[in-house]
Design an enzyme around this catalytic site. Structure first.
Site, PDB file in Angstrom:
ATOM      1  NE  ARG A 129       0.593  -1.107   1.655  1.00  0.00           N
ATOM      2  CZ  ARG A 129      -0.390  -1.938   1.385  1.00  0.00           C
ATOM      3  NH1 ARG A 129      -0.152  -3.086   0.792  1.00  0.00           N
ATOM      4  NH2 ARG A 129      -1.638  -1.634   1.689  1.00  0.00           N
ATOM      5  CG  HIS A 177       7.458  -8.249  -8.415  1.00  0.00           C
ATOM      6  ND1 HIS A 177       6.584  -8.125  -7.360  1.00  0.00           N
ATOM      7  CD2 HIS A 177       7.442  -7.062  -9.032  1.00  0.00           C
ATOM      8  CE1 HIS A 177       6.076  -6.911  -7.357  1.00  0.00           C
ATOM      9  NE2 HIS A 177       6.579  -6.253  -8.364  1.00  0.00           N
TER      10      HIS A 177
END
Length: 185
Positions: A129, A177
């Protein structure tokens, strides 16, 4: 998730992200190749996602390590357990894949103190996360060369703002990302 972890590990292993930076700059310099057997993959976690990811990485010949709070046994994987073995596990992780859940104990765990325990030039893959990662510490680790790269499946906030330092980092090709939501702006 196993496919994503495999993609990230192979991209880091074969220097795909570093070659992307060279390509953007109109440059090409061969980088040092290390055979898979010379690299140690460390997976933080031994749940279903971690075990499936480890199985997916086995055919490539990487040396595989895993860490969890309690002792585990996974074929072809050296397993570490508990706080007492965490530092040894980290010191043997050239690429660290993070797959633990976000809890009060794991929030901010991907930080400068943890990065300092990895081998110089190690890389990370965060599939946990966004709350696990301390952005400022990652930027310092990348700038100093302590880390050679990072693949971030998740961030906090998500998506990262267009002007976020991880997007604008001068070595931005080494910070990748991959979450599709980040590109849906």
């Amino acid at each position: 998730m196993a496919e994503y972890v495999t993609l990230a590990v192979l991209a880091l292993h074969r220097d795909l992200l570093a070659y992307r930076v060279q390509q953007a700059g109109g440059d090409w310099q061969p980088l040092r190749f290390r055979p898979p057997v010379a690299l140690r993959m460390g997976v933080l976690g031994t749940g279903v996602l971690a075990k499936t990811s480890l199985s997916a990485l086995q055919p490539f010949g990487f040396r595989l390590n895993a860490w969890s709070r309690s002792r585990q046994s996974i074929g072809g994987v050296e397993c570490f357990a508990g706080k007492a073995e965490m530092d040894k596990f980290l010191s043997q992780s050239d690429i660290l894949v993070y797959l633990l859940p976000l809890t009060s104990k794991t929030a901010g765990i991907l930080n400068g103190a943890l990065f300092a325990k990895l081998p110089p030039g190690a890389a990370i893959v965060n599939c946990g996360r966004g709350g696990h990662l301390v952005h400022a510490d990652l930027l310092v680790a990348l700038d100093s060369g302590r880390l050679s790269g990072a693949v971030l499946d998740v961030t906090d906030p998500e998506p990262l703002p267009a002007d976020h330092p991880l997007r604008l980092h001068e070595r931005r090709g080494l910070v990748f990302h991959a979450n599709a939501s980040a590109f849906a702006e």
